[in-house]
Design an enzyme around this catalytic site. Sequence first.
Site, PDB file in Angstrom:
ATOM      1  N   SER A   1     -10.148  -0.396   7.103  1.00 52.20           N
ATOM      2  CA  SER A   1      -9.562  -0.203   5.777  1.00 52.20           C
ATOM      3  C   SER A   1      -8.855  -1.408   5.181  1.00 52.20           C
ATOM      4  CB  SER A   1      -8.601   0.987   5.798  1.00 52.20           C
ATOM      5  OG  SER A   1      -9.305   2.193   5.944  1.00 52.20           O
TER       6      SER A   1
ATOM      7  N   SER B   1      -9.758   2.144   2.988  1.00 50.43           N
ATOM      8  CA  SER B   1      -8.870   2.894   2.117  1.00 50.43           C
ATOM      9  C   SER B   1      -7.877   2.022   1.344  1.00 50.43           C
ATOM     10  CB  SER B   1      -8.079   3.907   2.957  1.00 50.43           C
ATOM     11  OG  SER B   1      -7.229   3.249   3.895  1.00 50.43           O
TER      12      SER B   1
ATOM     13  N   LYS C   1       0.852  -1.187   0.000  1.00 43.24           N
ATOM     14  CA  LYS C   1       0.000   0.000   0.000  1.00 43.24           C
ATOM     15  C   LYS C   1       0.890   1.239   0.000  1.00 43.24           C
ATOM     16  CE  LYS C   1      -3.877   2.046   2.598  1.00 43.24           C
ATOM     17  NZ  LYS C   1      -4.807   1.873   3.738  1.00 43.24           N
TER      18      LYS C   1
END
EC number: 6.3.5.7
Length: 491
Positions: free
Chosen positions: A180, A156, A81
Amino acid sequence: MHTKTLTELKAGLAAGDFSSRELTEHFLARIKQYDGELNSFVTVTEEQALAQADAADATLATNRASSSVSGLLTGLPIAHKDIFCTEGVRTSCGSKMLDNFIAPYTATVVEKMAAEGAVMLGKTNMDEFAMGSSNETSYYGPVKNPWDLERVPGGSSGGAAACLGARLAPAATGTDTGGSIRQPAALNNITGLKPTYGRVSRWGMIAFASSLDQAGPMAQSAEDCALMLQAMAGHDHRDSTSLNEKVGDYLGALKDDIRGLTIGIPEEFFPDTLDGAIADNSRDAIRELEKLGAKVVSVSLPSIKLSVPAYYVIAPAEASANLSRFDGVRFGHRCDDPQDLEDLYKRSRSEGFGDEVKRRILVGAYALSAGYYDAYYRRAQQVRSLIRDDFARAFEKVDVLMGPTAPETAFKLGAKKDDPVSMYMADVFTIGVNLAGLPALSMPTGFINGLPTGTQIIGNYFREGQILNVAHKYQQATDWHKQAPAFGGAQ
């Protein structure tokens, strides 16, 4: 090769069925061919990945010849990420503010996985500064859901979840502040684990809300997540919130028996307003575990209904402090031709941050301001204590808690962009876990009209091995986690 799990790929590399370079080239080719439509990657590190793959092949060959054991992840391609700092590689956090930021050091999570031989494919797209539940707030544009390109992947960690769902990578790292990792895992039919707060180092992970953020693994199966967590977990003296607790044998825990295990079903996770089909899928998963010998009892978490409002005071308050460092002076976007220092601050931040980030900074600064601190922030922290106490009472009676991960399947792109409160409710079942600091996992448990649904397993502190084992036993008995979308020939 992309249809295999991380664990299966590890076995194939060890046996010499294929090389790490072949494996890495295969996933890089898939990213090149399909990610233009999906938008799950911000940066692809092709040269670095191939160099790491070649080094891994040399290690694997040497170890095969000497019957030595390779690292846990040697030769396995993994996506990170874009919230984790990676030395010499852009780390944007999905924001214009950090569009040109090249990290001078590497996050502990990335460092530990590299030490175990992992190959970095690139950095995945995400909601800006991890603020969002749909991956629509990214400066680099929205990520599409591989199950329906007109729908969101969740957030997210939406880029990580989407690339895994489409089989553009076998595993990825994510972060979870209010759901998330788990919510996008549910929406993309993958498995995602949020560890106990402090179990995995936050050093080098760009902060959103420091008392809530936690890094974790995302992959096709619970077994894969156990393999990744084994590499990620551990104390880090550079992170003051990292807990000096012995790392469990997460892979070994998958062999434990679940007969006699007590599953608690919080009534608050099955409200009358919940989509009946989502409730049914989770109840079916619980029934499957009953067949395997688990016991089921009802429990209550009376304060959990306050988790969303408490979270949206605490998280923005912490974010307003954490994001104050991005002012265009030391690093971050800097406006052109500032008239003075105040103009530099104002315009750099106004231009660098997106609307959702600005909204949360304003809410957080307001909650911390004189005259409102007691009314909002202190009260939210009191609610947090109540939620923690509710979970503690529940775990006196049960081993794990279960319920739906998300209250709905993936919604249409743009459907909630102008309705922040509706967007915030996407994490209604996940936020309480972050406020309490508990570990929790989302696993695939079925579909509704062709869209995936997930079920959440919540454990007591440092019981990651137990919840991974429960999910693993379920996945041995079912094949929901093996289902892949038609997009990109992922099946």
